[in-house]
Design an enzyme around this catalytic site. Sequence first.
Site, mmCIF file in Angstrom:
data_model
loop_
_atom_site.group_PDB
_atom_site.id
_atom_site.type_symbol
_atom_site.label_atom_id
_atom_site.label_comp_id
_atom_site.label_asym_id
_atom_site.label_seq_id
_atom_site.Cartn_x
_atom_site.Cartn_y
_atom_site.Cartn_z
ATOM 1 C CG HIS A 52 -1.880 -1.073 1.335
ATOM 2 N ND1 HIS A 52 -1.768 -2.116 2.218
ATOM 3 C CD2 HIS A 52 -3.016 -1.304 0.636
ATOM 4 C CE1 HIS A 52 -2.793 -2.930 2.074
ATOM 5 N NE2 HIS A 52 -3.557 -2.477 1.118
ATOM 6 C CB SER A 202 -4.206 -7.193 4.316
ATOM 7 O OG SER A 202 -3.956 -5.969 3.682
#
Length: 304
Positions: A52, A202
């Site tokens: 990210h 994630s």
Amino acid sequence: MQSLVVLGGRDASTYSVLKMIVAKTIPDLRQARSRFGPIAFVPTMGALHAGHLSLIQTARRYARDVVVSIFVNPTQFGPREDLTRYPRPLEEDLDLCRQAGVELVFVPDAGEIYRVGSPNVVVDLPELTQTLEGRHRPGHFQGVCQVVAKLFNIVQPQYACFGTKDFQQLRVIEAMTEALDFPIQIVPCPTVREPDGLAMSSRNRHLSDDERSRALNINRALFAADAEARAGAQVTSKLVATMQRMLLNVGRLGHVPMSIDYVACVDPKTLKLVDTLTAPVTCAIAARVGSTRLIDNLTITPGR
Ligand code: PAF
């Protein structure tokens, strides 16, 4: 939830003190957004990692101001998927955004995005969503398109950054943006990998040490297919067989390391299966390691 951050990023000679704005509601987001000119947008579901952060860095190359959204979108999870288990370390995420110099973070709750009584809209691109992830996660891309279309309308970015790790999602969003005439440039960003090759996700934080070492077979299988193509293999069924063999290799531990959802070689634009390597082909894998479902892909260019 506002906070002061010291940034040396944009103008390294003079440290500037900026506020990162955190908006929880659509009116607050709109009011804050009106202070900015063109913006680059990074939509996320939080649990931010280096992947990210690289999207945020890329966004910064496109626009002076960067907006990040953090929203675990319930409509893209199937009934038996990991919505409740999805990590939500909000304070850590906001700290990472601050450190990355993000100007505005949108953290709505589900009731803000899907208001009781407001009409349900389904956006679908069946030609791109009924294969690969779409076959294994029915309704997933309708949920992704629904929330991304809403976020595009709320945030009104000029640029939006999406990771190539979710290459089908990227392709679907590109097509949706074109089909619905959103005046937004979709910026594809390369997959960020751990030093041992595991694609950042994630969901990696759910892996035990043993599962994590088994998960490495996914990226190894993709790079083995790439090596085989470089060595002259032209038939994709051969590449698929190599990848399947590597994924299912019982190895030293003596048990099957993962269960495969799919291994496929597809055209990166149409997502249709490809038989022969005459143009770039995306090799895609989805597999479950323990109870964690992981995806990864690699685009192979023939004659490289
Ligand atoms: O890739 C993700 O994190 C999500 O699918 C997205 C694009 C933020 C939509 O919820």
